[in-house]
Scaffold this motif. Structure first.
Motif, PDB file in Angstrom:
ATOM      1  N   ALA A   1      25.475  66.478  20.108  1.00  0.00           N
ATOM      2  CA  ALA A   1      25.493  65.585  19.192  1.00  0.00           C
ATOM      3  C   ALA A   1      24.755  67.020  18.017  1.00  0.00           C
ATOM      4  O   ALA A   1      25.003  66.491  16.890  1.00  0.00           O
ATOM      5  CB  ALA A   1      24.698  64.143  19.164  1.00  0.00           C
ATOM      6  N   ASN A   2      23.711  67.612  18.532  1.00  0.00           N
ATOM      7  CA  ASN A   2      23.329  68.306  16.913  1.00  0.00           C
ATOM      8  C   ASN A   2      23.073  69.318  17.337  1.00  0.00           C
ATOM      9  O   ASN A   2      22.348  70.767  16.620  1.00  0.00           O
ATOM     10  CB  ASN A   2      21.651  67.674  17.501  1.00  0.00           C
ATOM     11  CG  ASN A   2      20.629  66.563  17.071  1.00  0.00           C
ATOM     12  OD1 ASN A   2      20.943  65.874  16.413  1.00  0.00           O
ATOM     13  ND2 ASN A   2      21.188  65.340  18.669  1.00  0.00           N
TER      14      ASN A   2
ATOM     15  N   GLN B   1      23.545  65.106  25.861  1.00  0.00           N
ATOM     16  CA  GLN B   1      24.426  64.052  24.919  1.00  0.00           C
ATOM     17  C   GLN B   1      23.720  64.592  23.522  1.00  0.00           C
ATOM     18  O   GLN B   1      24.322  64.465  22.161  1.00  0.00           O
ATOM     19  CB  GLN B   1      24.545  62.530  24.824  1.00  0.00           C
ATOM     20  CG  GLN B   1      25.620  62.682  26.416  1.00  0.00           C
ATOM     21  CD  GLN B   1      24.909  61.340  26.200  1.00  0.00           C
ATOM     22  OE1 GLN B   1      24.381  59.809  26.117  1.00  0.00           O
ATOM     23  NE2 GLN B   1      25.920  60.070  26.888  1.00  0.00           N
TER      24      GLN B   1
END
Length: 375
Positions: free
Chosen positions: A9-10, A5
Protein backbone atom coordinates in the motif's frame (compact mmCIF):
# COMPACT_ATOMS: atom_id res chain seq x y z
CA UNK A 1 -2.53 -3.52 8.79
CA UNK A 2 -0.20 -6.50 8.34
CA UNK A 3 3.31 -5.66 7.22
CA UNK A 4 3.03 -7.20 3.75
CA UNK A 5 -0.15 -5.19 3.15
CA UNK A 6 1.56 -2.04 4.40
CA UNK A 7 4.51 -2.52 2.01
CA UNK A 8 2.26 -2.90 -1.03
CA UNK A 9 0.00 0.00 0.00
CA UNK A 10 2.94 2.38 0.66
CA UNK A 11 5.23 1.21 -2.13
CA UNK A 12 5.75 4.64 -3.69
CA UNK A 13 6.62 6.32 -0.42
CA UNK A 14 9.11 3.59 0.42
CA UNK A 15 10.64 3.81 -3.05
CA UNK A 16 10.93 7.59 -2.76
CA UNK A 17 13.03 7.17 0.38
CA UNK A 18 15.08 4.46 -1.35
CA UNK A 19 15.81 6.83 -4.26
CA UNK A 20 16.68 9.66 -1.88
CA UNK A 21 19.22 7.52 -0.06
CA UNK A 22 20.62 5.97 -3.24
CA UNK A 23 21.10 9.45 -4.71
CA UNK A 24 23.10 10.50 -1.64
CA UNK A 25 25.65 7.71 -2.21
CA UNK A 26 25.58 7.34 -6.01
CA UNK A 27 29.08 7.19 -7.57
CA UNK A 28 27.89 8.77 -10.85
CA UNK A 29 24.94 10.82 -12.08
CA UNK A 30 21.94 8.52 -12.37
CA UNK A 31 18.27 8.98 -13.21
CA UNK A 32 15.45 8.22 -10.77
CA UNK A 33 14.59 5.13 -12.77
CA UNK A 34 18.19 3.87 -12.51
CA UNK A 35 18.26 4.57 -8.79
CA UNK A 36 14.95 2.77 -8.22
CA UNK A 37 16.27 -0.15 -10.24
CA UNK A 38 14.70 -3.40 -8.96
CA UNK A 39 13.68 -2.13 -5.53
CA UNK A 40 9.97 -2.48 -6.32
CA UNK A 41 10.38 -6.11 -7.40
CA UNK A 42 12.45 -6.88 -4.30
CA UNK A 43 9.84 -5.38 -1.99
CA UNK A 44 7.08 -7.24 -3.82
CA UNK A 45 9.02 -10.49 -3.39
CA UNK A 46 9.44 -9.87 0.34
CA UNK A 47 5.74 -8.93 0.71
CA UNK A 48 4.73 -12.12 -1.10
CA UNK A 49 6.95 -14.15 1.23
CA UNK A 50 5.40 -12.47 4.29
CA UNK A 51 1.90 -13.30 3.05
CA UNK A 52 2.83 -16.97 2.56
CA UNK A 53 2.25 -19.31 5.49
CA UNK A 54 5.39 -21.07 6.68
CA UNK A 55 5.68 -24.21 8.74
CA UNK A 56 8.06 -24.36 11.69
CA UNK A 57 10.37 -26.59 9.66
CA UNK A 58 10.43 -24.11 6.72
CA UNK A 59 11.19 -21.25 9.09
CA UNK A 60 13.98 -23.23 10.71
CA UNK A 61 15.51 -24.07 7.34
CA UNK A 62 15.27 -20.46 6.20
CA UNK A 63 16.95 -19.19 9.37
CA UNK A 64 19.86 -21.52 8.60
CA UNK A 65 20.23 -20.20 5.05
CA UNK A 66 18.67 -23.27 3.45
CA UNK A 67 15.77 -21.58 1.72
CA UNK A 68 15.05 -23.25 -1.66
CA UNK A 69 16.64 -21.38 -4.56
CA UNK A 70 14.31 -19.43 -6.81
CA UNK A 71 14.06 -20.38 -10.47
CA UNK A 72 15.91 -17.94 -12.69
CA UNK A 73 17.42 -14.68 -11.50
CA UNK A 74 16.00 -13.00 -8.44
CA UNK A 75 15.41 -9.21 -8.37
CA UNK A 76 18.22 -8.92 -5.80
CA UNK A 77 20.68 -10.65 -8.15
CA UNK A 78 19.69 -8.42 -11.07
CA UNK A 79 19.98 -5.39 -8.77
CA UNK A 80 23.58 -6.38 -7.97
CA UNK A 81 24.39 -6.56 -11.70
CA UNK A 82 23.00 -3.07 -12.28
CA UNK A 83 24.73 -1.54 -9.26
CA UNK A 84 28.08 -3.04 -10.29
CA UNK A 85 27.76 -1.55 -13.78
CA UNK A 86 26.86 1.82 -12.18
CA UNK A 87 30.04 1.85 -10.09
CA UNK A 88 28.55 1.03 -6.67
CA UNK A 89 31.04 -0.66 -4.35
CA UNK A 90 29.91 -3.65 -2.31
CA UNK A 91 29.68 -1.56 0.87
CA UNK A 92 27.41 0.96 -0.90
CA UNK A 93 25.28 -1.93 -2.13
CA UNK A 94 24.95 -3.25 1.43
CA UNK A 95 24.13 0.21 2.77
CA UNK A 96 21.11 0.40 0.43
CA UNK A 97 19.59 -2.63 2.12
CA UNK A 98 20.30 -1.12 5.53
CA UNK A 99 18.47 2.02 4.49
CA UNK A 100 15.58 0.05 2.97
CA UNK A 101 15.16 -1.98 6.15
CA UNK A 102 15.18 1.17 8.31
CA UNK A 103 12.79 3.02 6.01
CA UNK A 104 10.13 0.30 5.93
CA UNK A 105 10.26 -0.35 9.66
CA UNK A 106 10.18 3.35 10.54
CA UNK A 107 7.09 3.95 8.41
CA UNK A 108 5.31 0.81 9.58
CA UNK A 109 6.04 1.25 13.29
CA UNK A 110 4.76 4.82 13.10
CA UNK A 111 1.30 3.34 12.43
CA UNK A 112 1.56 -0.03 14.22
CA UNK A 113 2.35 -0.74 17.87
CA UNK A 114 3.69 -4.24 17.12
CA UNK A 115 2.06 -5.56 20.32
CA UNK A 116 0.76 -8.91 19.11
CA UNK A 117 2.22 -12.18 17.87
CA UNK A 118 1.28 -11.56 14.22
CA UNK A 119 3.12 -8.23 14.10
CA UNK A 120 6.15 -9.69 15.86
CA UNK A 121 6.18 -12.59 13.41
CA UNK A 122 5.94 -10.16 10.48
CA UNK A 123 8.84 -8.16 11.86
CA UNK A 124 11.06 -11.23 12.15
CA UNK A 125 10.17 -12.53 8.71
CA UNK A 126 10.68 -9.10 7.12
CA UNK A 127 14.23 -8.97 8.49
CA UNK A 128 14.82 -12.48 7.18
CA UNK A 129 13.58 -11.36 3.77
CA UNK A 130 15.92 -8.36 3.70
CA UNK A 131 18.84 -10.55 4.79
CA UNK A 132 18.04 -13.06 2.06
CA UNK A 133 17.95 -10.35 -0.62
CA UNK A 134 21.18 -8.83 0.67
CA UNK A 135 22.90 -12.22 0.60
CA UNK A 136 21.75 -12.82 -2.98
CA UNK A 137 23.05 -9.42 -4.07
CA UNK A 138 26.42 -9.84 -2.37
CA UNK A 139 26.96 -13.33 -3.79
CA UNK A 140 26.13 -12.15 -7.33
CA UNK A 141 28.25 -8.99 -6.97
CA UNK A 142 31.23 -11.01 -5.73
CA UNK A 143 30.86 -13.61 -8.49
CA UNK A 144 30.88 -10.87 -11.13
CA UNK A 145 33.96 -9.22 -9.63
CA UNK A 146 35.84 -12.53 -9.54
CA UNK A 147 34.82 -13.33 -13.11
CA UNK A 148 36.02 -9.92 -14.32
CA UNK A 149 39.33 -10.42 -12.52
CA UNK A 150 39.78 -13.87 -14.03
CA UNK A 151 39.07 -12.58 -17.54
CA UNK A 152 41.54 -9.74 -17.00
CA UNK A 153 44.23 -12.17 -15.83
CA UNK A 154 43.58 -14.41 -18.82
CA UNK A 155 43.85 -11.53 -21.30
CA UNK A 156 46.96 -10.20 -19.54
CA UNK A 157 48.66 -13.59 -19.59
CA UNK A 158 47.84 -14.07 -23.26
CA UNK A 159 48.95 -10.59 -24.36
CA UNK A 160 52.26 -10.82 -22.50
CA UNK A 161 53.35 -13.79 -24.61
CA UNK A 162 54.47 -11.84 -27.70
CA UNK A 163 56.66 -9.21 -25.96
CA UNK A 164 58.13 -11.90 -23.71
CA UNK A 165 59.00 -14.07 -26.71
CA UNK A 166 60.70 -11.07 -28.34
CA UNK A 167 62.79 -10.56 -25.21
CA UNK A 168 63.67 -14.26 -25.25
CA UNK A 169 64.89 -14.10 -28.85
CA UNK A 170 66.97 -11.04 -28.05
CA UNK A 171 68.46 -12.78 -25.02
CA UNK A 172 69.46 -15.81 -27.12
CA UNK A 173 71.11 -13.59 -29.74
CA UNK A 174 72.96 -11.71 -27.00
CA UNK A 175 74.14 -14.97 -25.45
CA UNK A 176 75.50 -16.16 -28.82
CA UNK A 177 76.98 -12.83 -29.90
CA UNK A 178 80.40 -13.15 -28.31
CA UNK A 179 82.68 -15.31 -26.26
CA UNK A 180 80.85 -17.62 -23.82
CA UNK A 181 82.60 -15.97 -20.87
CA UNK A 182 81.95 -12.45 -22.07
CA UNK A 183 79.76 -10.08 -20.13
CA UNK A 184 77.16 -9.91 -22.92
CA UNK A 185 76.95 -13.70 -23.19
CA UNK A 186 76.45 -14.09 -19.44
CA UNK A 187 73.83 -11.35 -19.46
CA UNK A 188 72.02 -12.99 -22.39
CA UNK A 189 72.02 -16.38 -20.62
CA UNK A 190 70.67 -14.82 -17.45
CA UNK A 191 67.96 -12.98 -19.38
CA UNK A 192 66.97 -16.19 -21.22
CA UNK A 193 66.69 -18.06 -17.91
CA UNK A 194 64.46 -15.29 -16.56
CA UNK A 195 62.27 -15.46 -19.67
CA UNK A 196 61.83 -19.22 -19.20
CA UNK A 197 60.79 -18.66 -15.59
CA UNK A 198 58.30 -15.96 -16.63
CA UNK A 199 56.87 -18.27 -19.29
CA UNK A 200 56.21 -20.87 -16.59
CA UNK A 201 54.47 -18.22 -14.52
CA UNK A 202 52.29 -17.31 -17.51
CA UNK A 203 51.48 -21.00 -18.05
CA UNK A 204 50.23 -21.18 -14.45
CA UNK A 205 48.28 -17.96 -14.84
CA UNK A 206 46.55 -19.05 -18.05
CA UNK A 207 45.75 -22.48 -16.65
CA UNK A 208 44.37 -20.87 -13.52
CA UNK A 209 42.01 -18.64 -15.50
CA UNK A 210 40.94 -21.58 -17.66
CA UNK A 211 40.08 -23.57 -14.53
CA UNK A 212 38.10 -20.66 -13.09
CA UNK A 213 36.28 -19.57 -16.25
CA UNK A 214 36.12 -22.76 -18.31
CA UNK A 215 35.23 -25.14 -15.49
CA UNK A 216 38.42 -27.22 -15.74
CA UNK A 217 41.48 -27.81 -17.89
CA UNK A 218 41.02 -28.95 -21.48
CA UNK A 219 43.31 -31.82 -22.51
CA UNK A 220 44.87 -32.81 -25.83
CA UNK A 221 45.81 -36.43 -25.18
CA UNK A 222 48.34 -38.51 -27.11
CA UNK A 223 50.81 -41.33 -26.46
CA UNK A 224 53.30 -39.80 -24.05
CA UNK A 225 56.55 -41.14 -22.56
CA UNK A 226 56.93 -39.77 -19.05
CA UNK A 227 60.55 -40.96 -18.92
CA UNK A 228 61.38 -38.61 -21.79
CA UNK A 229 59.36 -35.74 -20.33
CA UNK A 230 61.04 -36.03 -16.94
CA UNK A 231 64.48 -36.15 -18.60
CA UNK A 232 63.76 -33.06 -20.72
CA UNK A 233 62.36 -31.07 -17.80
CA UNK A 234 65.24 -31.96 -15.47
CA UNK A 235 67.78 -31.05 -18.18
CA UNK A 236 66.12 -27.66 -18.54
CA UNK A 237 66.26 -27.02 -14.79
CA UNK A 238 69.93 -28.07 -14.62
CA UNK A 239 70.71 -25.59 -17.39
CA UNK A 240 69.02 -22.73 -15.56
CA UNK A 241 70.20 -23.85 -12.07
CA UNK A 242 73.82 -24.97 -12.61
CA UNK A 243 74.63 -24.83 -8.90
CA UNK A 244 71.84 -27.22 -7.84
CA UNK A 245 71.78 -31.03 -7.83
CA UNK A 246 68.82 -32.78 -9.46
CA UNK A 247 68.72 -36.59 -9.77
CA UNK A 248 66.36 -38.12 -12.31
CA UNK A 249 65.45 -41.82 -12.25
CA UNK A 250 62.96 -43.08 -14.84
CA UNK A 251 62.02 -46.63 -15.74
CA UNK A 252 61.23 -47.84 -19.23
CA UNK A 253 57.64 -48.40 -20.38
CA UNK A 254 56.34 -45.22 -18.75
CA UNK A 255 54.05 -44.62 -21.70
CA UNK A 256 50.38 -43.65 -21.42
CA UNK A 257 47.63 -41.51 -22.88
CA UNK A 258 48.05 -38.02 -21.44
CA UNK A 259 48.38 -34.38 -22.41
CA UNK A 260 52.15 -33.99 -22.84
CA UNK A 261 52.19 -30.23 -22.22
CA UNK A 262 50.09 -30.47 -19.06
CA UNK A 263 52.08 -33.36 -17.57
CA UNK A 264 55.32 -31.57 -18.39
CA UNK A 265 54.02 -28.55 -16.50
CA UNK A 266 53.23 -30.74 -13.49
CA UNK A 267 56.86 -31.89 -13.45
CA UNK A 268 58.04 -28.30 -13.86
CA UNK A 269 55.92 -26.95 -11.02
CA UNK A 270 56.89 -29.69 -8.58
CA UNK A 271 60.61 -29.43 -9.37
CA UNK A 272 60.48 -25.64 -9.16
CA UNK A 273 58.74 -25.94 -5.80
CA UNK A 274 61.38 -28.42 -4.59
CA UNK A 275 64.22 -26.11 -5.63
CA UNK A 276 62.57 -23.16 -3.94
CA UNK A 277 61.87 -24.84 -0.60
CA UNK A 278 64.67 -27.42 -0.50
CA UNK A 279 68.04 -26.79 1.07
CA UNK A 280 70.37 -25.30 -1.56
CA UNK A 281 73.15 -27.81 -0.77
CA UNK A 282 70.90 -30.88 -1.02
CA UNK A 283 69.63 -32.76 -4.05
CA UNK A 284 66.16 -32.82 -5.57
CA UNK A 285 65.21 -36.35 -6.63
CA UNK A 286 62.72 -37.10 -9.40
CA UNK A 287 61.53 -40.67 -9.91
CA UNK A 288 59.14 -42.06 -12.54
CA UNK A 289 58.05 -45.70 -12.21
CA UNK A 290 55.75 -48.09 -14.05
CA UNK A 291 53.08 -49.79 -11.92
CA UNK A 292 51.17 -51.71 -14.59
CA UNK A 293 47.95 -49.81 -15.24
CA UNK A 294 49.32 -46.57 -13.90
CA UNK A 295 52.49 -44.54 -13.57
CA UNK A 296 53.78 -42.96 -10.36
CA UNK A 297 56.21 -40.09 -10.31
CA UNK A 298 57.60 -38.42 -7.23
CA UNK A 299 59.62 -35.28 -6.51
CA UNK A 300 61.59 -35.19 -3.24
CA UNK A 301 63.57 -32.46 -1.51
CA UNK A 302 65.26 -32.15 1.88
CA UNK A 303 63.86 -28.79 2.90
CA UNK A 304 62.16 -27.95 6.17
CA UNK A 305 59.15 -30.25 6.74
CA UNK A 306 55.69 -28.96 5.96
CA UNK A 307 53.72 -28.72 9.23
CA UNK A 308 51.25 -31.60 9.46
CA UNK A 309 48.30 -29.23 9.94
CA UNK A 310 49.14 -27.58 6.59
CA UNK A 311 49.58 -30.71 4.49
CA UNK A 312 45.89 -31.09 3.68
CA UNK A 313 45.74 -27.51 2.35
CA UNK A 314 49.02 -27.46 0.42
CA UNK A 315 47.24 -27.71 -2.96
CA UNK A 316 44.57 -25.13 -2.18
CA UNK A 317 44.48 -21.90 -4.14
CA UNK A 318 46.79 -19.17 -2.80
CA UNK A 319 47.89 -21.34 0.13
CA UNK A 320 51.37 -20.65 1.48
CA UNK A 321 53.28 -22.53 4.14
CA UNK A 322 54.53 -20.30 6.97
CA UNK A 323 58.29 -20.39 7.34
CA UNK A 324 61.17 -18.52 8.90
CA UNK A 325 61.79 -17.01 5.46
CA UNK A 326 58.13 -16.08 4.97
CA UNK A 327 58.81 -12.64 3.49
CA UNK A 328 60.93 -14.08 0.69
CA UNK A 329 58.43 -16.84 -0.04
CA UNK A 330 55.56 -14.35 -0.04
CA UNK A 331 57.23 -12.37 -2.79
CA UNK A 332 58.17 -15.42 -4.86
CA UNK A 333 55.16 -17.65 -4.49
CA UNK A 334 51.40 -17.23 -4.27
CA UNK A 335 50.66 -20.94 -4.04
CA UNK A 336 49.44 -21.10 -7.65
CA UNK A 337 51.90 -23.75 -8.85
CA UNK A 338 50.71 -26.61 -6.64
CA UNK A 339 47.08 -25.69 -7.27
CA UNK A 340 47.71 -26.01 -11.02
CA UNK A 341 49.43 -29.38 -10.48
CA UNK A 342 46.36 -30.66 -8.66
CA UNK A 343 44.09 -29.45 -11.47
CA UNK A 344 46.27 -31.17 -14.07
CA UNK A 345 46.22 -34.44 -12.12
CA UNK A 346 42.46 -34.20 -11.54
CA UNK A 347 41.85 -33.63 -15.27
CA UNK A 348 43.79 -36.86 -15.95
CA UNK A 349 41.71 -38.74 -13.32
CA UNK A 350 44.82 -39.26 -11.22
CA UNK A 351 45.69 -38.60 -7.59
CA UNK A 352 48.25 -36.45 -5.80
CA UNK A 353 49.52 -36.50 -2.24
CA UNK A 354 52.35 -35.15 -0.11
CA UNK A 355 54.33 -36.51 2.83
CA UNK A 356 56.81 -34.39 4.75
CA UNK A 357 59.11 -35.38 7.60
CA UNK A 358 62.51 -34.32 8.86
CA UNK A 359 63.85 -37.85 8.22
CA UNK A 360 62.67 -38.38 4.62
CA UNK A 361 62.13 -34.82 3.44
CA UNK A 362 59.13 -33.62 1.45
CA UNK A 363 57.81 -35.99 -1.22
CA UNK A 364 55.08 -35.14 -3.72
CA UNK A 365 53.54 -38.26 -5.27
CA UNK A 366 51.42 -38.30 -8.41
CA UNK A 367 49.65 -41.38 -9.75
CA UNK A 368 48.31 -41.28 -13.31
CA UNK A 369 46.26 -44.08 -14.92
CA UNK A 370 47.68 -44.91 -18.33
CA UNK A 371 44.39 -44.86 -20.25
CA UNK A 372 42.20 -42.45 -18.30
CA UNK A 373 42.05 -39.85 -21.08
CA UNK A 374 40.59 -40.62 -24.50
CA UNK A 375 42.24 -39.14 -27.57
Amino acid sequence: MRLHQFILANMEQILAEWVSFARSIQPTKMTNEELRDHAKEMLATIAKDLATTQSEFERSEKSKGRQPSAEGETPAETHADCRLRSGFTIDLLASEYRALRASVLKLWLAENRCDNDEDTDDLIRFNEGIDQALAESIVRYTENILLAQDIFLGVLGHDLRDPLNSIGIGAQLLAQAGDQDSRSAKLGTQMHTTVLRMNKMLDNLLNFTQCRIGGGLQLAASNVDLAKISGDVVAEFLLSNPNRIIHNHAEENCIGNWDAGRVSQAYQNLISNALQYGHVDSAVTVETKDHGDYIVFTVQNDGAPIPEQNQNQIFDLMHRIPSADAERNLKKNLGLGLYIVREIVTAHHGSISVSSTAEHGTIFRIQLPKNAVRQ
